[in-house]
Enzyme design. Structure first.
Site, PDB file in Angstrom:
ATOM      1  N   ARG A   8       2.787   2.768  -3.546  1.00  0.00           N
ATOM      2  CA  ARG A   8       1.434   2.213  -3.457  1.00  0.00           C
ATOM      3  C   ARG A   8       0.973   1.892  -4.877  1.00  0.00           C
ATOM      4  O   ARG A   8       1.161   2.692  -5.800  1.00  0.00           O
ATOM      5  CB  ARG A   8       0.466   3.192  -2.806  1.00  0.00           C
ATOM      6  N   HIS A   9       0.389   0.722  -5.040  1.00  0.00           N
ATOM      7  CA  HIS A   9      -0.083   0.295  -6.361  1.00  0.00           C
ATOM      8  C   HIS A   9      -0.990   1.344  -7.001  1.00  0.00           C
ATOM      9  O   HIS A   9      -1.564   2.196  -6.312  1.00  0.00           O
ATOM     10  CB  HIS A   9      -0.837  -1.041  -6.248  1.00  0.00           C
ATOM     11  N   ASN A  15     -10.932   1.125  -5.665  1.00  0.00           N
ATOM     12  CA  ASN A  15     -10.443   2.374  -5.075  1.00  0.00           C
ATOM     13  C   ASN A  15     -11.390   3.519  -5.406  1.00  0.00           C
ATOM     14  O   ASN A  15     -11.742   4.318  -4.535  1.00  0.00           O
ATOM     15  CB  ASN A  15      -9.045   2.726  -5.591  1.00  0.00           C
ATOM     16  N   ARG A  58      -2.987  -6.226  -8.410  1.00  0.00           N
ATOM     17  CA  ARG A  58      -2.892  -4.762  -8.567  1.00  0.00           C
ATOM     18  C   ARG A  58      -1.479  -4.264  -8.271  1.00  0.00           C
ATOM     19  O   ARG A  58      -1.005  -3.317  -8.889  1.00  0.00           O
ATOM     20  CB  ARG A  58      -3.938  -4.056  -7.704  1.00  0.00           C
ATOM     21  N   GLU A  82      -1.220  -6.890   1.217  1.00  0.00           N
ATOM     22  CA  GLU A  82      -2.086  -5.980   1.972  1.00  0.00           C
ATOM     23  C   GLU A  82      -2.591  -6.645   3.250  1.00  0.00           C
ATOM     24  O   GLU A  82      -2.638  -7.870   3.352  1.00  0.00           O
ATOM     25  CB  GLU A  82      -3.277  -5.544   1.096  1.00  0.00           C
ATOM     26  N   HIS A 139       0.717  -1.828  -0.610  1.00  0.00           N
ATOM     27  CA  HIS A 139      -0.677  -1.398  -0.491  1.00  0.00           C
ATOM     28  C   HIS A 139      -0.832  -0.313   0.565  1.00  0.00           C
ATOM     29  O   HIS A 139      -0.025  -0.206   1.489  1.00  0.00           O
ATOM     30  CB  HIS A 139      -1.530  -2.609  -0.112  1.00  0.00           C
TER      31      HIS A 139
END
Length: 197
Positions: A8-9, A15, A58, A82, A139
Site C-alpha cells: 500500500r502506498h 490519509n 502517491r 484505486e 491502494h
C-alpha cells in the site's frame, strides 16, 4: 508459481485527515516517503524481479522510492489503480456518513468492474512473470478487495484497515491464488516504536 507483494502506498495528508481519496491524485507527505524507503528496505531480501504500480502519484512515488533500492524495472498498470468512490471523494468519514448514510456513493466504481480488474491484473502478472517475485504498489481499497475476493470474505474489505506502507503477499499458481501475509507493518519504524512501549 508467482509471488506477488502488494504494497500500500505511503501516507498522504488526506490519509491523515481521514479523507476518501479514490482516484483523486494526492501526493505523498514526508512520512509517506519514509514509509516507502522502509518498505523498499524490507523488500530487498525478497529477490524482486519487477515493480508494477498504479499510475496515481502517491503510488507511483512510493514505487520510485522502492525502485531506487531494488534496482529493477518499474511498470505502470491502470489495472491496479484505486477504486473510484465517485461523489464521496474528498470527504471525511463524518461527512460521508452525513451525506451518504447508506454508504452508497453516486458515480463510484461498481463491483463487476472491480472484480474484472482483480482477475485481469493478477492473470497478466502470472502470465508475464511466471516463477518470479513481483511488487505491486497499489491502494488500500483495491488491495482489500483482492484480499476479500481470495479469502472468500474472511479478510479484506470491511474486515481490516490496511496501513500505509503495509505489505500483503499472495502466491499465484495455475489453479489457485493463496494469501500468505496480510497487512504486515513490522518493517515500519513508527510501529516498531509502538511495540517497544
Amino acid at each position: 508459481m508467482t509471488n506477488v507483494y502488494f504494497l500500500r502506498h505511503g501516507e498522504t495528508d488526506w490519509n491523515l485527515e481521514g479523507r476518501t481519496q479514490g482516484r483523486t491524485d494526492i501526493p505523498l507527505n514526508h512520512n509517506g516517503e519514509l514509509q516507502a524507503k522502509e518498505s523498499g528496505a524490507a523488500l530487498k531480501d525478497k529477490e524482486i524481479d519487477v515493480i508494477i504500480t498504479s499510475p496515481l502519484k502517491r503510488a507511483k512515488k512510493t514505487a520510485e522510492i522502492v525502485q531506487e533500492q531494488l534496482n529493477v524495472d518499474l511498470i505502470e498498470r491502470e489495472a491496479f489503480i484505486e477504486l473510484s468512490f465517485g461523489d464521496a471523494e474528498g470527504l471525511t468519514l463524518a461527512e460521508r456518513l452525513e451525506r451518504f448514510p447508506d454508504r452508497i456513493y453516486p458515480n463510484s466504481e461498481d463491483g463487476s468492474s472491480i472484480e474484472r480488474r482483480i482477475l485481469n491484473g493478477l492473470s497478466e502478472i502470472h502470465e508475464k512473470y511466471p516463477n518470479q517475485n513481483v511488487v505491486v504498489v497499489s491502494h488500500g481499497a483495491f488491495i482489500n478487495a483482492i484480499l476479500y475476493h481470495y479469502s472468500n470474505g474472511e479478510t479484506g474489505t470491511g474486515k481490516i484497515k490496511l496501513t500505509n506502507g503495509s505489505i500483503s503477499s499472495l502466491k499465484i499458481s495455475d489453479d489457485k491464488v493463496e494469501i500468505l501475509e496480510c497487512n504486515q507493518v513490522n518493517h515500519l519504524s513508527q510501529y516498531k516504536k509502538i511495540g517497544e512501549i
